[in-house]
Design an enzyme around this catalytic site. Structure first.
Site, PDB file in Angstrom:
ATOM      1  N   HIS A 101      -4.599  -3.597   5.729  1.00  0.00           N
ATOM      2  CA  HIS A 101      -4.418  -3.798   4.280  1.00  0.00           C
ATOM      3  C   HIS A 101      -5.817  -4.052   3.706  1.00  0.00           C
ATOM      4  CE1 HIS A 101      -2.489  -4.997   0.592  1.00  0.00           C
ATOM      5  NE2 HIS A 101      -2.860  -6.249   0.679  1.00  0.00           N
ATOM      6  N   ASP A 143       0.832  -1.208   0.000  1.00  0.00           N
ATOM      7  CA  ASP A 143       0.000   0.000   0.000  1.00  0.00           C
ATOM      8  C   ASP A 143       0.866   1.258   0.000  1.00  0.00           C
ATOM      9  OD1 ASP A 143      -2.388  -1.568   0.228  1.00  0.00           O
ATOM     10  OD2 ASP A 143      -1.852  -1.897   2.315  1.00  0.00           O
TER      11      ASP A 143
HETATM   12  N1  NAD Z   1      -0.350  -8.703   1.910  1.00  0.00           N
HETATM   13  C1  NAD Z   1      -0.142  -8.450   0.636  1.00  0.00           C
HETATM   14  O1  NAD Z   1       0.371  -7.396   0.257  1.00  0.00           O
HETATM   15  C2  NAD Z   1      -0.523  -9.479  -0.408  1.00  0.00           C
HETATM   16  C3  NAD Z   1      -0.221  -9.258  -1.748  1.00  0.00           C
HETATM   17  C4  NAD Z   1      -0.558 -10.243  -2.686  1.00  0.00           C
HETATM   18  C5  NAD Z   1      -1.202 -11.388  -2.264  1.00  0.00           C
HETATM   19  N2  NAD Z   1      -1.490 -11.568  -0.956  1.00  0.00           N
HETATM   20  C6  NAD Z   1      -2.139 -12.795  -0.486  1.00  0.00           C
HETATM   21  O2  NAD Z   1      -1.150 -13.845  -0.438  1.00  0.00           O
HETATM   22  C7  NAD Z   1      -1.811 -15.106  -0.545  1.00  0.00           C
HETATM   23  C8  NAD Z   1      -1.093 -15.979  -1.573  1.00  0.00           C
HETATM   24  O3  NAD Z   1      -1.135 -15.388  -2.848  1.00  0.00           O
HETATM   25  P1  NAD Z   1      -0.487 -16.144  -4.108  1.00  0.00           P
HETATM   26  O4  NAD Z   1      -0.668 -15.244  -5.256  1.00  0.00           O
HETATM   27  O5  NAD Z   1       0.872 -16.618  -3.803  1.00  0.00           O
HETATM   28  O6  NAD Z   1      -1.499 -17.360  -4.234  1.00  0.00           O
HETATM   29  P2  NAD Z   1      -1.282 -18.754  -4.982  1.00  0.00           P
HETATM   30  O7  NAD Z   1      -2.623 -19.388  -5.069  1.00  0.00           O
HETATM   31  O8  NAD Z   1      -0.457 -18.595  -6.193  1.00  0.00           O
HETATM   32  O9  NAD Z   1      -0.381 -19.569  -3.941  1.00  0.00           O
HETATM   33  C9  NAD Z   1      -0.834 -19.943  -2.684  1.00  0.00           C
HETATM   34  C10 NAD Z   1      -0.144 -21.262  -2.372  1.00  0.00           C
HETATM   35  O10 NAD Z   1      -0.413 -21.571  -1.013  1.00  0.00           O
HETATM   36  C11 NAD Z   1      -0.674 -22.951  -0.921  1.00  0.00           C
HETATM   37  N3  NAD Z   1      -1.420 -23.196   0.296  1.00  0.00           N
HETATM   38  C12 NAD Z   1      -2.742 -23.122   0.512  1.00  0.00           C
HETATM   39  N4  NAD Z   1      -3.014 -23.463   1.778  1.00  0.00           N
HETATM   40  C13 NAD Z   1      -1.841 -23.727   2.389  1.00  0.00           C
HETATM   41  C14 NAD Z   1      -1.477 -24.128   3.683  1.00  0.00           C
HETATM   42  N5  NAD Z   1      -2.383 -24.355   4.633  1.00  0.00           N
HETATM   43  N6  NAD Z   1      -0.172 -24.303   3.963  1.00  0.00           N
HETATM   44  C15 NAD Z   1       0.765 -24.110   3.026  1.00  0.00           C
HETATM   45  N7  NAD Z   1       0.474 -23.748   1.755  1.00  0.00           N
HETATM   46  C16 NAD Z   1      -0.815 -23.552   1.451  1.00  0.00           C
HETATM   47  C17 NAD Z   1      -1.443 -23.264  -2.197  1.00  0.00           C
HETATM   48  O11 NAD Z   1      -1.389 -24.645  -2.494  1.00  0.00           O
HETATM   49  C18 NAD Z   1      -0.669 -22.422  -3.200  1.00  0.00           C
HETATM   50  O12 NAD Z   1       0.429 -23.146  -3.730  1.00  0.00           O
HETATM   51  C19 NAD Z   1      -3.259 -14.773  -0.889  1.00  0.00           C
HETATM   52  O13 NAD Z   1      -4.042 -14.859   0.292  1.00  0.00           O
HETATM   53  C20 NAD Z   1      -3.212 -13.338  -1.375  1.00  0.00           C
HETATM   54  O14 NAD Z   1      -4.429 -12.663  -1.197  1.00  0.00           O
HETATM   55  C21 NAD Z   1      -1.153 -10.642  -0.016  1.00  0.00           C
HETATM   56  O1  LMR Z   2      -5.554  -7.312  -3.264  1.00  0.00           O
HETATM   57  C1  LMR Z   2      -5.329  -8.509  -3.185  1.00  0.00           C
HETATM   58  O2  LMR Z   2      -6.205  -9.350  -3.076  1.00  0.00           O
HETATM   59  C2  LMR Z   2      -3.908  -8.977  -3.226  1.00  0.00           C
HETATM   60  C3  LMR Z   2      -3.011  -8.106  -2.453  1.00  0.00           C
HETATM   61  O3  LMR Z   2      -3.400  -7.996  -1.126  1.00  0.00           O
HETATM   62  C4  LMR Z   2      -2.860  -6.755  -3.083  1.00  0.00           C
HETATM   63  O4  LMR Z   2      -3.001  -5.757  -2.397  1.00  0.00           O
HETATM   64  O5  LMR Z   2      -2.553  -6.708  -4.292  1.00  0.00           O
END
Ligand code: NAD
Ligand code: LMR
Length: 386
Positions: free
Chosen positions: A282, A254
């Protein structure tokens, strides 16, 4: 790149971490690397058969430790990381820091795909910091996780000393000093991050308990999986033995977005925007703090006289980014996660917290005791301790 030759180790076959619970079923796709599990153990091959192996020009390949003529292997490890190397000779010429154990959950996912290689390359903790990676995946992702471990193995990162993979957090989190918790479901079109709580909350309760039981008592925890603030709180509440101040949620994205908006509005390069921080979650309720931010060292309100835009347009653009689908996602309409910039944000934040960046003001969501423990983003000053 120079080509070196290594002797085939006289050893039993490397094996996968027992915690991965991988079984050779007929359903399992057998990759080239995985086939060694079906091949005769390596000690039946000619002891000195040569395997070409590319290594960086200046480094001499460390030699694996031998006992009774057999190469010593570690118990829980992946592939080449099973070998125990004698790094004494290197230690005399280079000053390595003490190895740190880092757990990454969701290690087969999109964000990890970018982050792990930056960690292994030394971009986060510096070129003198060896690391061990403990990769946690879900049962569904275990084959992909194995693929990630193979890629790390093939990359021959000099700082990467161990890779373990597994699906049981109680095993994977053993003695870890940093846990980056990414594994969780990303939101789909039309969803708010908070809508993920039902699905993802349980993961962080389980992982909190596992950290409490298995991790180093002073483990630092960075929660990325959404809704990251709430998940960080859930994790913290399930890990009473770990200091609450060690839990963070990733809201750095952010802050970066807010910087970009201000840079775009004023036509400056974004490194001219400083002291930009975020308050709150967030989520759509966060407040990007333009009052304390600076552009070219001047208060934002002096540079941008359109105060209505600051209060409404700017604030909303940071709060509500991509709510209706993310144009940068690999398949818009399918998933809404920003993997590349998230991994970059993880990197920024960890570098800041582990002191490899100069002192700076950033926002971070971490716990604060105001009567109760809150995980919300606020201003922190981080950097190298004097
Ligand atoms: N905070 C932030 O700024 C931010 C930014 C982007 C994404 N995210 C979040 O991060 C998370 C992951 O995003 P991504 O794009 O890598 O998703 P993705 O689907 O590509 O990968 C997630 C992985 O986690 C695995 N997984 C699911 N449950 C699990 C568990 N209990 N233990 C271990 N592994 C597990 C899945 O099998 C998958 O491989 C999402 O919740 C997304 O919203 C947060
Ligand atoms: O917005 C989402 O769901 C993913 C991540 O938290 C973001 O801010 O891009």
């Amino acid at each position: 790149m120079a080509m070196a030759e290594l002797s085939t180790p006289k050893t039993t076959s490397p094996f996968l971490n027992s915690s991965s619970r991988l079984r050779l079923s007929s359903k399992l796709h057998l990759s080239n690397h995985f086939r060694h599990l079906l091949l005769p153990p390596l000690h039946t091959t000619t002891p000195n058969s040569k395997i070409p192996c590319s290594v960086s020009q200046n480094s001499q390949a460390p030699v694996a430790v031998q006992e009774n003529g057999l190469v010593k292997t570690k118990k829980e490890c992946y592939g080449v990381f099973c070998l125990t190397y004698n790094l004494k000779a290197e230690e005399e010429t280079r000053s390595w820091k003490k190895l740190i154990n880092i757990a990454v959950s969701g290690a087969a996912g999109m964000i990890s795909n970018h982050l792990l290689f930056k960690l292994a390359a030394g971009e986060v903790f510096g070129p003198d910091q060896p690391i061990a990676l403990k990769l946690l995946g879900s049962e569904r992702s275990i084959q992909a996780l194995e693929g990630v471990a193979m890629e790390l193995e093939d990359s021959l990162f000099p700082l990467l000393r161990e890779v373990d993979i597994g699906t049981d957090p109680n095993e994977v989190f053993q003695d870890v000093e940093l846990a980056i918790l990414i594994g969780a479901k990303p939101r789909g079109p039309g969803m708010e991050r908070a809508d993920l709580l039902d699905i993802n909350g349980q993961i962080f309760a389980e992982q909190g308990k596992a950290l409490n039981k298995a991790a180093s008592p002073n483990v630092k925890v960075l929660v990325v999986g959404n809704p990251c603030n709430t998940n960080a709180l859930i994790c913290l509440k399930n890990a009473p033995n770990i200091p609450a101040k060690n839990f963070h949620a990733l809201t750095r994205l952010d802050e970066n977005r807010a910087k970009c908006q201000l840079a775009l509005k004023t036509g400056v390069f974004y490194d001219k925007v400083s002291n930009m921080t975020i308050w709150g979650n967030h989520s759509t309720t966060q407040v990007p703090d333009f009052l304390n931010a600076r552009i070219n060292g001047l208060p934002v309100k002096e540079v941008i006289t359109d105060h209505k835009w600051l209060e409404e347009g700017f604030t909303e653009s940071v709060q509500k980014v991509y709510t209706d689908g993310n144009p940068y996602a690999s398949s818009p309409g399918d998933r809404c996660s920003n993997c590349l910039c998230t991994s970059t944000s993880d990197r920024f934040l960890m570098r800041a917290f582990f002191g490899t960046k100069p002192r700076q003001v950033v926002s971070s969501a971490h716990s604060r005791r105001l009567g109760a423990v809150l995980i919300n983003s606020y201003v922190v000053e981080v950097g190298v301790r004097p």
